[in-house]
Motif scaffolding. Structure first.
Motif, PDB file in Angstrom:
ATOM      1  N   ARG A 118      52.268  73.229  97.671  1.00 51.13           N
ATOM      2  CA  ARG A 118      52.444  72.979  96.232  1.00 51.13           C
ATOM      3  C   ARG A 118      53.154  74.074  95.451  1.00 51.13           C
ATOM      4  O   ARG A 118      53.517  73.861  94.292  1.00 51.13           O
ATOM      5  N   ARG A 141      54.517  68.993  97.064  1.00 53.60           N
ATOM      6  CA  ARG A 141      53.450  68.070  96.671  1.00 53.60           C
ATOM      7  C   ARG A 141      53.033  68.404  95.242  1.00 53.60           C
ATOM      8  O   ARG A 141      52.758  69.554  94.927  1.00 53.60           O
ATOM      9  N   THR A 142      52.988  67.389  94.395  1.00 47.89           N
ATOM     10  CA  THR A 142      52.727  67.629  92.979  1.00 47.89           C
ATOM     11  C   THR A 142      51.305  67.269  92.588  1.00 47.89           C
ATOM     12  O   THR A 142      50.843  67.685  91.543  1.00 47.89           O
ATOM     13  N   GLU A 143      50.609  66.498  93.403  1.00 47.82           N
ATOM     14  CA  GLU A 143      49.249  66.092  93.051  1.00 47.82           C
ATOM     15  C   GLU A 143      48.248  66.834  93.915  1.00 47.82           C
ATOM     16  O   GLU A 143      48.459  67.011  95.108  1.00 47.82           O
TER      17      GLU A 143
END
Lengths: 146, 80
Positions: A118, A141-143
């Motif tokens: 992230r 990855r953003t979540e």
């Protein structure tokens, strides 16, 4: 001092270690990611990292906060290098402190996995044969995971 | 025409030959802006491999861009 930092200077390992000291801390876990001299069978001469510092720091802080909510931690800290790194230099440092070792181990490993997925940092390898290549990497990855 | 600052990292920095630039654009979304930059500069990373950030926050590709924004297209990461 921010709990998660990005720096273009050598990570002061002793200073970060001191920040884990806590009278209730019975288990301290430190992960150091170190520049190695090979990648997939090829000899590596040195590395260069770039990072989008403001977003990297903010995302790192979010990860540390999430770790503190998942485990009863006394401390959770991290630092990522940017710039030019020679073989043997620390590229990343993650440290956790808890009353007992299980939480400190689990949180340290989880934080490191999250940082890799992230935090916007990029590694460029210079190989012994002179080739210079960006690591293949993974889509940012953003979540956060559930 | 609105002007935005675009920051480049890693592969995109190499392909563009600079770490940042001011871009006057008619694009109204992050996606349109990236398409414009691909056409102007021959950037090769496909949209599906990138994450877009506006003003230091990760956003959707259809997010609007406004005059003065800082826009970053983040290539696949390799920290650690």
């Amino acid at each position: 001092m921010d709990d998660f930092q990005v720096t273009d200077r050598s990570i002061d390992l002793a200073a970060w270690r001191r920040r884990l000291d806590h009278p209730q801390g019975g288990g301290l876990v430190i992960f150091e990611g170190v520049v190695r001299d090979h990648h997939q069978g090829r000899a590596v001469r040195h590395l260069d990292y770039q990072g989008y510092a403001p977003l990297a720091v903010r995302t790192g802080q979010v990860i540390l906060t999430a770790a503190r909510s998942r485990w009863p931690l006394l401390a959770a800290l991290g630092c990522h290098r940017t710039g030019h790194l020679e073989i043997g230099e620390a590229a990343v440092w993650i440290g956790t402190a808890a009353a007992h070792r299980a939480e400190a181990f689990a949180a340290c490993a989880w934080i490191m996995d999250e940082v890799k997925a992230r935090v916007p940092v990029w590694k460029r390898e210079t190989f012994a044969d002179g080739a210079v290549e960006w690591s293949q990497g993974t889509i940012l990855r953003t979540e956060a995971p559930e | 025409m609105p002007e935005v600052t675009v920051l480049y990292f890693a592969h995109l920095r190499d392909q563009r030959g600079t770490d940042s630039e001011c871009v006057a654009t008619t694009a109204t979304t992050a996606r349109d802006l990236y398409c414009e930059l691909v056409q102007r500069h021959g950037l090769t990373l496909p949209e599906r491999t990138l994450i877009v950030a506006i003003n230091e926050a990760m956003v959707r590709w259809d997010s609007p861009i406004a005059d003065g924004d800082t826009v970053v297209f983040l290539p696949p990461v390799s920290g650690g």
